[in-house]
Design a protein around this motif. Structure first.
Motif, PDB file in Angstrom:
ATOM      1  N   VAL A  38       0.848  -1.189   0.000  1.00 18.63           N
ATOM      2  CA  VAL A  38       0.000   0.000   0.000  1.00 18.63           C
ATOM      3  C   VAL A  38       0.882   1.237   0.000  1.00 18.63           C
ATOM      4  CG1 VAL A  38      -1.928  -1.109   1.205  1.00 18.63           C
ATOM      5  CG2 VAL A  38      -0.186   0.110   2.519  1.00 18.63           C
ATOM      6  N   CYS A  39       0.316   2.327  -0.491  1.00 15.20           N
ATOM      7  CA  CYS A  39       0.972   3.628  -0.436  1.00 15.20           C
ATOM      8  C   CYS A  39       0.369   4.367   0.748  1.00 15.20           C
ATOM      9  CB  CYS A  39       0.730   4.380  -1.750  1.00 15.20           C
ATOM     10  SG  CYS A  39       1.547   5.981  -1.833  1.00 15.20           S
ATOM     11  N   GLY A  40       1.172   4.610   1.770  1.00 14.96           N
ATOM     12  CA  GLY A  40       0.716   5.332   2.956  1.00 14.96           C
ATOM     13  C   GLY A  40       0.819   6.827   2.715  1.00 14.96           C
ATOM     14  N   ILE A  41      -0.240   7.567   3.059  1.00 11.56           N
ATOM     15  CA  ILE A  41      -0.306   8.997   2.788  1.00 11.56           C
ATOM     16  C   ILE A  41      -0.416   9.779   4.094  1.00 11.56           C
ATOM     17  CG2 ILE A  41      -1.521  10.830   1.544  1.00 11.56           C
ATOM     18  CD1 ILE A  41      -0.578   8.540  -0.293  1.00 11.56           C
ATOM     19  N   ARG A  42       0.405  10.821   4.176  1.00  6.74           N
ATOM     20  CA  ARG A  42       0.322  11.779   5.288  1.00  6.74           C
ATOM     21  C   ARG A  42       0.322  13.169   4.675  1.00  6.74           C
ATOM     22  NH1 ARG A  42       4.741  13.875   8.985  1.00  6.74           N
ATOM     23  NH2 ARG A  42       6.038  12.513   7.724  1.00  6.74           N
ATOM     24  N   SER A  43      -0.652  13.986   5.043  1.00  7.46           N
ATOM     25  CA  SER A  43      -0.767  15.333   4.499  1.00  7.46           C
ATOM     26  C   SER A  43      -0.025  16.328   5.380  1.00  7.46           C
ATOM     27  CB  SER A  43      -2.230  15.750   4.406  1.00  7.46           C
ATOM     28  OG  SER A  43      -2.921  14.870   3.556  1.00  7.46           O
ATOM     29  N   LEU A  44       0.662  17.256   4.742  1.00  8.40           N
ATOM     30  CA  LEU A  44       1.347  18.338   5.451  1.00  8.40           C
ATOM     31  C   LEU A  44       0.457  19.572   5.444  1.00  8.40           C
ATOM     32  CD1 LEU A  44       4.921  17.862   3.954  1.00  8.40           C
ATOM     33  CD2 LEU A  44       4.043  17.008   6.130  1.00  8.40           C
ATOM     34  N   THR A  45       0.752  20.521   6.322  1.00  8.21           N
ATOM     35  CA  THR A  45      -0.083  21.714   6.431  1.00  8.21           C
ATOM     36  C   THR A  45      -0.046  22.578   5.169  1.00  8.21           C
ATOM     37  OG1 THR A  45       1.746  22.866   7.522  1.00  8.21           O
ATOM     38  CG2 THR A  45       0.061  21.863   8.936  1.00  8.21           C
ATOM     39  N   ASN A  46       0.992  22.449   4.347  1.00  8.24           N
ATOM     40  CA  ASN A  46       1.098  23.248   3.121  1.00  8.24           C
ATOM     41  C   ASN A  46       0.379  22.595   1.941  1.00  8.24           C
ATOM     42  OD1 ASN A  46       2.808  21.143   2.485  1.00  8.24           O
ATOM     43  ND2 ASN A  46       4.623  22.411   2.203  1.00  8.24           N
ATOM     44  N   GLY A  47      -0.343  21.506   2.189  1.00  3.47           N
ATOM     45  CA  GLY A  47      -1.096  20.842   1.129  1.00  3.47           C
ATOM     46  C   GLY A  47      -0.330  19.734   0.426  1.00  3.47           C
ATOM     47  N   LYS A  48       0.948  19.620   0.673  1.00  4.59           N
ATOM     48  CA  LYS A  48       1.751  18.545   0.075  1.00  4.59           C
ATOM     49  C   LYS A  48       1.476  17.239   0.802  1.00  4.59           C
ATOM     50  CE  LYS A  48       4.174  21.321  -2.613  1.00  4.59           C
ATOM     51  NZ  LYS A  48       4.040  21.346  -4.025  1.00  4.59           N
ATOM     52  N   GLN A  49       1.863  16.136   0.160  1.00  5.37           N
ATOM     53  CA  GLN A  49       1.671  14.824   0.767  1.00  5.37           C
ATOM     54  C   GLN A  49       3.002  14.087   0.844  1.00  5.37           C
ATOM     55  OE1 GLN A  49      -1.230  13.010  -1.857  1.00  5.37           O
ATOM     56  NE2 GLN A  49      -2.924  13.761  -0.629  1.00  5.37           N
ATOM     57  N   ILE A  50       3.184  13.364   1.943  1.00  9.30           N
ATOM     58  CA  ILE A  50       4.314  12.452   2.066  1.00  9.30           C
ATOM     59  C   ILE A  50       3.760  11.074   1.750  1.00  9.30           C
ATOM     60  CG2 ILE A  50       5.973  11.399   3.639  1.00  9.30           C
ATOM     61  CD1 ILE A  50       6.095  14.061   5.112  1.00  9.30           C
ATOM     62  N   LYS A  51       4.392  10.390   0.806  1.00  6.17           N
ATOM     63  CA  LYS A  51       3.930   9.077   0.365  1.00  6.17           C
ATOM     64  C   LYS A  51       5.048   8.064   0.607  1.00  6.17           C
ATOM     65  CE  LYS A  51       2.247  11.674  -3.395  1.00  6.17           C
ATOM     66  NZ  LYS A  51       2.433  11.932  -4.779  1.00  6.17           N
ATOM     67  N   GLU A  52       4.686   6.941   1.202  1.00  6.72           N
ATOM     68  CA  GLU A  52       5.668   5.887   1.466  1.00  6.72           C
ATOM     69  C   GLU A  52       5.009   4.524   1.285  1.00  6.72           C
ATOM     70  OE1 GLU A  52       8.560   4.294   5.073  1.00  6.72           O
ATOM     71  OE2 GLU A  52       7.517   6.197   5.298  1.00  6.72           O
ATOM     72  N   THR A  53       5.718   3.617   0.618  1.00  4.45           N
ATOM     73  CA  THR A  53       5.196   2.269   0.399  1.00  4.45           C
ATOM     74  C   THR A  53       5.444   1.400   1.632  1.00  4.45           C
ATOM     75  OG1 THR A  53       5.526   2.449  -1.981  1.00  4.45           O
ATOM     76  CG2 THR A  53       5.363   0.230  -1.087  1.00  4.45           C
ATOM     77  N   PRO A  78       1.707   8.286 -10.681  1.00  4.46           N
ATOM     78  CA  PRO A  78       2.550   9.417 -11.083  1.00  4.46           C
ATOM     79  C   PRO A  78       3.116  10.139  -9.861  1.00  4.46           C
ATOM     80  CG  PRO A  78       0.452   9.461 -12.270  1.00  4.46           C
ATOM     81  CD  PRO A  78       0.340   8.390 -11.210  1.00  4.46           C
ATOM     82  N   ALA A  79       4.352  10.591  -9.957  1.00  5.37           N
ATOM     83  CA  ALA A  79       5.004  11.265  -8.828  1.00  5.37           C
ATOM     84  C   ALA A  79       4.233  12.497  -8.378  1.00  5.37           C
ATOM     85  CB  ALA A  79       6.435  11.641  -9.205  1.00  5.37           C
ATOM     86  N   GLN A  80       3.601  13.207  -9.306  1.00  2.12           N
ATOM     87  CA  GLN A  80       2.886  14.429  -8.960  1.00  2.12           C
ATOM     88  C   GLN A  80       1.447  14.179  -8.486  1.00  2.12           C
ATOM     89  OE1 GLN A  80       3.792  13.371 -11.968  1.00  2.12           O
ATOM     90  NE2 GLN A  80       2.672  14.345 -13.614  1.00  2.12           N
ATOM     91  N   ALA A  81       1.023  12.932  -8.393  1.00  2.00           N
ATOM     92  CA  ALA A  81      -0.335  12.604  -7.939  1.00  2.00           C
ATOM     93  C   ALA A  81      -0.536  13.051  -6.497  1.00  2.00           C
ATOM     94  CB  ALA A  81      -0.592  11.107  -8.061  1.00  2.00           C
ATOM     95  N   GLN A  82      -1.666  13.730  -6.259  1.00  4.71           N
ATOM     96  CA  GLN A  82      -2.076  14.109  -4.907  1.00  4.71           C
ATOM     97  C   GLN A  82      -3.363  13.335  -4.632  1.00  4.71           C
ATOM     98  OE1 GLN A  82      -0.539  16.617  -2.625  1.00  4.71           O
ATOM     99  NE2 GLN A  82       1.055  15.801  -3.962  1.00  4.71           N
ATOM    100  N   PHE A  83      -3.285  12.338  -3.749  1.00  8.65           N
ATOM    101  CA  PHE A  83      -4.422  11.462  -3.490  1.00  8.65           C
ATOM    102  C   PHE A  83      -5.527  12.204  -2.733  1.00  8.65           C
ATOM    103  CE2 PHE A  83      -0.910   8.566  -4.158  1.00  8.65           C
ATOM    104  CZ  PHE A  83      -1.470   7.703  -5.075  1.00  8.65           C
ATOM    105  N   CYS A  84      -6.754  11.845  -3.031  1.00  8.27           N
ATOM    106  CA  CYS A  84      -7.916  12.411  -2.352  1.00  8.27           C
ATOM    107  C   CYS A  84      -8.152  11.631  -1.062  1.00  8.27           C
ATOM    108  CB  CYS A  84      -9.147  12.328  -3.253  1.00  8.27           C
ATOM    109  SG  CYS A  84      -8.998  13.272  -4.787  1.00  8.27           S
ATOM    110  N   SER A  85      -8.170  12.332   0.054  1.00  7.37           N
ATOM    111  CA  SER A  85      -8.418  11.678   1.336  1.00  7.37           C
ATOM    112  C   SER A  85      -9.901  11.315   1.430  1.00  7.37           C
ATOM    113  CB  SER A  85      -8.043  12.602   2.491  1.00  7.37           C
ATOM    114  OG  SER A  85      -8.985  13.666   2.586  1.00  7.37           O
ATOM    115  N   PRO A  86     -10.250  10.393   2.332  1.00  7.19           N
ATOM    116  CA  PRO A  86     -11.668  10.073   2.524  1.00  7.19           C
ATOM    117  C   PRO A  86     -12.490  11.321   2.861  1.00  7.19           C
ATOM    118  CG  PRO A  86     -10.319   8.376   3.514  1.00  7.19           C
ATOM    119  CD  PRO A  86      -9.378   9.482   3.092  1.00  7.19           C
ATOM    120  N   ALA A  87     -11.951  12.233   3.666  1.00  7.37           N
ATOM    121  CA  ALA A  87     -12.683  13.460   4.018  1.00  7.37           C
ATOM    122  C   ALA A  87     -12.897  14.342   2.790  1.00  7.37           C
ATOM    123  CB  ALA A  87     -11.929  14.232   5.095  1.00  7.37           C
TER     124      ALA A  87
END
Length: 143
Positions: A38-53, A78-87
């Motif tokens: 899975v790709c784990g997603i954590r959102s930063l306050t600036n809108g960027k995402q940290i992604k880690e497998t 894609p590297a520039q993909a910003q995943f949509c959170s459930p919220a």
């Protein structure tokens, strides 16, 4: 050749696109040894995402810094993909700020001509469109 690569990439994505939210109550999950990346997603306050497998959903969520996961390795998107959170996917009201986004649909949407995407006027509107998995800033490429 480019069409063949695009079809192969879309096939890979079509087999891996489930979004799962991690528990927010601090509970520890009992994990079994299972290789289901899975790709784990954590959102930063600036809108960027940290992604880690991670090896699986359980391992990703037990780290404590992952908000949600998307099935498949991060590198398969894609590297520039910003995943949509459930919220974000459940947003009912969006601002009217113009910031074009291209939304890419999950495997539940079958397109006659890939890629399966939609242009919207901002990220909120794009993510709240049913079955959009991730966005890329800017207008969608023409077919």
């Amino acid at each position: 050749m480019n069409k063949l690569l695009l079809i192969a990439a879309l096939f890979c994505l079509a087999t891996a696109q489930t979004v799962q939210e991690c528990p927010t109550d601090g509970s520890v999950l009992e994990c079994v040894i299972q290789d289901s990346p899975v790709c784990g997603i954590r959102s930063l306050t600036n809108g960027k995402q940290i992604k880690e497998t991670f090896a699986n959903y359980c391992a990703a969520c037990n780290v404590g810094k992952v908000e949600y996961t998307v099935s498949g390795k991060c590198e398969s998107y894609p590297a520039q993909a910003q995943f949509c959170s459930p919220a974000q996917s459940n947003a009912e009201i969006c601002t009217m700020i113009y910031d074009p986004q291209c939304g890419y649909f999950n495997q539940q949407v079958n397109c006659l001509v890939p890629p399966c995407n939609i242009d919207q006027y901002n990220r909120c509107k794009t993510c709240s469109t049913q079955n959009v998995l991730y966005t890329i800033k800017g207008k969608c490429p023409s077919h």
